[in-house]
Design a protein around this motif. Structure first.
Motif, PDB file in Angstrom:
ATOM      1  N   ALA A 104       0.794  -1.336   0.077  1.00 38.76           N
ATOM      2  CA  ALA A 104      -0.005   0.043  -0.195  1.00 38.76           C
ATOM      3  C   ALA A 104       0.794   1.391  -0.047  1.00 38.76           C
ATOM      4  N   ARG A 105       1.820   1.253   0.721  1.00 44.49           N
ATOM      5  CA  ARG A 105       2.981   2.499   0.805  1.00 44.49           C
ATOM      6  C   ARG A 105       3.447   2.627  -0.620  1.00 44.49           C
ATOM      7  N   PHE A 106       3.893   1.415  -1.157  1.00 43.10           N
ATOM      8  CA  PHE A 106       4.552   1.702  -2.399  1.00 43.10           C
ATOM      9  C   PHE A 106       3.517   2.234  -3.423  1.00 43.10           C
ATOM     10  N   ALA A 107       2.204   1.761  -3.211  1.00 46.78           N
ATOM     11  CA  ALA A 107       1.460   2.078  -4.265  1.00 46.78           C
ATOM     12  C   ALA A 107       1.126   3.512  -4.299  1.00 46.78           C
ATOM     13  N   ARG A 108       1.211   4.217  -3.164  1.00 43.68           N
ATOM     14  CA  ARG A 108       1.215   5.739  -2.872  1.00 43.68           C
ATOM     15  C   ARG A 108       2.372   6.302  -3.405  1.00 43.68           C
ATOM     16  N   ILE A 109       3.208   5.854  -3.213  1.00 49.27           N
ATOM     17  CA  ILE A 109       4.744   6.578  -3.777  1.00 49.27           C
ATOM     18  C   ILE A 109       4.605   6.369  -5.454  1.00 49.27           C
ATOM     19  N   ILE A 110       4.148   5.362  -5.836  1.00 47.19           N
ATOM     20  CA  ILE A 110       4.271   5.094  -7.467  1.00 47.19           C
ATOM     21  C   ILE A 110       3.023   5.998  -7.985  1.00 47.19           C
ATOM     22  N   ALA A 111       2.018   6.196  -7.046  1.00 47.05           N
ATOM     23  CA  ALA A 111       0.757   7.155  -7.501  1.00 47.05           C
ATOM     24  C   ALA A 111       1.432   8.551  -7.690  1.00 47.05           C
ATOM     25  N   SER A 112       2.341   8.811  -6.771  1.00 47.21           N
ATOM     26  CA  SER A 112       3.081  10.195  -6.454  1.00 47.21           C
ATOM     27  C   SER A 112       3.905  10.636  -7.697  1.00 47.21           C
ATOM     28  N   LEU A 113       4.731   9.336  -7.805  1.00 50.34           N
ATOM     29  CA  LEU A 113       5.666   9.468  -9.099  1.00 50.34           C
ATOM     30  C   LEU A 113       4.993   9.632 -10.428  1.00 50.34           C
ATOM     31  N   THR A 114       3.899   8.987 -10.489  1.00 49.97           N
ATOM     32  CA  THR A 114       3.209   8.869 -11.700  1.00 49.97           C
ATOM     33  C   THR A 114       2.640  10.354 -12.133  1.00 49.97           C
ATOM     34  N   GLU A 115       2.180  10.823 -11.006  1.00 41.92           N
ATOM     35  CA  GLU A 115       1.607  12.487 -11.229  1.00 41.92           C
ATOM     36  C   GLU A 115       2.656  13.467 -11.515  1.00 41.92           C
ATOM     37  N   LEU A 116       3.737  13.161 -11.000  1.00 42.51           N
ATOM     38  CA  LEU A 116       4.804  13.960 -11.288  1.00 42.51           C
ATOM     39  C   LEU A 116       5.440  13.581 -12.773  1.00 42.51           C
ATOM     40  N   ARG A 117       5.543  12.293 -13.100  1.00 39.81           N
ATOM     41  CA  ARG A 117       5.982  11.945 -14.570  1.00 39.81           C
ATOM     42  C   ARG A 117       4.865  12.570 -15.685  1.00 39.81           C
ATOM     43  N   ASP A 118       3.464  12.239 -15.214  1.00 39.26           N
ATOM     44  CA  ASP A 118       2.526  12.948 -16.052  1.00 39.26           C
ATOM     45  C   ASP A 118       2.819  14.608 -16.333  1.00 39.26           C
ATOM     46  N   ALA A 119       2.980  15.157 -15.115  1.00 37.87           N
ATOM     47  CA  ALA A 119       3.148  16.459 -15.308  1.00 37.87           C
ATOM     48  C   ALA A 119       4.367  16.955 -16.185  1.00 37.87           C
ATOM     49  N   TRP A 120       5.628  16.140 -16.053  1.00 39.14           N
ATOM     50  CA  TRP A 120       6.802  16.499 -16.899  1.00 39.14           C
ATOM     51  C   TRP A 120       6.535  16.047 -18.259  1.00 39.14           C
ATOM     52  N   SER A 121       5.718  14.894 -18.513  1.00 32.77           N
ATOM     53  CA  SER A 121       5.349  14.696 -19.687  1.00 32.77           C
ATOM     54  C   SER A 121       4.521  15.751 -20.447  1.00 32.77           C
ATOM     55  N   PHE A 122       3.709  16.386 -19.683  1.00 36.62           N
ATOM     56  CA  PHE A 122       2.759  17.602 -20.415  1.00 36.62           C
ATOM     57  C   PHE A 122       3.662  18.619 -20.791  1.00 36.62           C
ATOM     58  N   VAL A 123       4.734  18.926 -19.903  1.00 30.78           N
ATOM     59  CA  VAL A 123       5.766  20.006 -20.234  1.00 30.78           C
ATOM     60  C   VAL A 123       6.556  19.704 -21.282  1.00 30.78           C
ATOM     61  N   ALA A 124       6.860  18.547 -21.407  1.00 31.26           N
ATOM     62  CA  ALA A 124       7.918  18.157 -22.507  1.00 31.26           C
ATOM     63  C   ALA A 124       7.032  18.054 -24.096  1.00 31.26           C
ATOM     64  N   ALA A 125       5.874  17.863 -23.854  1.00 33.12           N
ATOM     65  CA  ALA A 125       5.190  17.703 -24.876  1.00 33.12           C
ATOM     66  C   ALA A 125       4.629  19.496 -25.342  1.00 33.12           C
ATOM     67  N   THR A 126       4.596  20.303 -24.483  1.00 32.34           N
ATOM     68  CA  THR A 126       4.201  21.432 -24.786  1.00 32.34           C
ATOM     69  C   THR A 126       5.213  22.676 -24.941  1.00 32.34           C
ATOM     70  N   ALA A 127       6.298  22.007 -24.639  1.00 29.61           N
ATOM     71  CA  ALA A 127       7.290  23.081 -24.459  1.00 29.61           C
ATOM     72  C   ALA A 127       7.988  23.526 -25.770  1.00 29.61           C
ATOM     73  N   VAL A 128       8.258  24.691 -25.774  1.00 32.49           N
ATOM     74  CA  VAL A 128       8.520  25.396 -27.145  1.00 32.49           C
ATOM     75  C   VAL A 128       9.928  25.166 -27.559  1.00 32.49           C
ATOM     76  N   ARG A 129      10.325  24.629 -28.380  1.00 30.44           N
ATOM     77  CA  ARG A 129      11.775  24.290 -28.802  1.00 30.44           C
ATOM     78  C   ARG A 129      12.439  25.737 -29.444  1.00 30.44           C
ATOM     79  N   PRO A 130      13.782  25.693 -29.152  1.00 28.05           N
ATOM     80  CA  PRO A 130      14.365  27.190 -29.705  1.00 28.05           C
ATOM     81  C   PRO A 130      14.122  27.250 -30.993  1.00 28.05           C
ATOM     82  N   ALA A 131      13.993  26.125 -32.224  1.00 31.44           N
ATOM     83  CA  ALA A 131      13.928  26.441 -33.477  1.00 31.44           C
ATOM     84  C   ALA A 131      12.619  27.118 -33.685  1.00 31.44           C
ATOM     85  N   GLU A 132      11.525  26.614 -32.843  1.00 30.24           N
ATOM     86  CA  GLU A 132      10.080  26.789 -33.129  1.00 30.24           C
ATOM     87  C   GLU A 132       9.876  28.517 -32.745  1.00 30.24           C
ATOM     88  N   ARG A 133      10.645  29.009 -32.128  1.00 27.54           N
ATOM     89  CA  ARG A 133      10.342  30.290 -31.648  1.00 27.54           C
ATOM     90  C   ARG A 133      10.600  31.472 -32.410  1.00 27.54           C
TER      91      ARG A 133
END
Length: 134
Positions: A104-133
């Motif tokens: 149960a403890r590891f499930a909560r840790i994994i859920a927290s990591l998954t939330e962080l991972r999904d946030a970073w994935s969103f940022v990576a997908a929406t980040a403007v690359r220097p060439a696109e600016r």
């Protein structure tokens, strides 16, 4: 063992950072930590405690690597918050291992990591690359 884990974490970060854009590397490192924690749980369920412990230690090494590579000059308060979060997750892993309620403890840790991972994935997908600016 601790020194070796630090070297492994730093090497994993450097390898990922060279092969892919930095934001994508962060997502991949989260994926790795999540996979390792799941592997740790699975091994513990099968009573393969040495494998379980090794997987958990590798997951914490990834988190330690992420923490050590934070850019406080550019990240400011966000970097500080991530540092505290990574350290809290590392301590949660270490304190949870071998406990009767570890799953149960590891499930909560994994859920927290998954939330962080999904946030970073969103940022990576929406980040403007220097060439696109331009």
């Amino acid at each position: 063992m601790y020194h070796s884990s630090n070297q492994h974490a730093a090497q994993a970060y450097r390898s990922a950072a060279i092969a892919v854009p930095p934001l994508q590397a962060v997502v991949m490192l989260y994926d790795g930590a999540i996979m390792l924690l799941r592997r740790s749980l699975h091994a513990a369920e099968e009573r393969r405690f040495e494998d379980s412990h090794a997987a958990m230690i590798r997951a914490t090494a990834i988190l330690r690597g992420l923490s050590h590579h934070l850019d406080y000059d550019r990240g400011g308060a966000v970097a500080e918050r991530l540092h505290r979060t990574y350290n809290a997750l590392i301590m949660a892993c270490l304190r949870s291992y071998g406990r009767p309620d570890a799953a149960a403890r590891f499930a909560r840790i994994i859920a927290s990591l998954t939330e962080l991972r999904d946030a970073w994935s969103f940022v990576a997908a929406t980040a403007v690359r220097p060439a696109e600016r331009a």
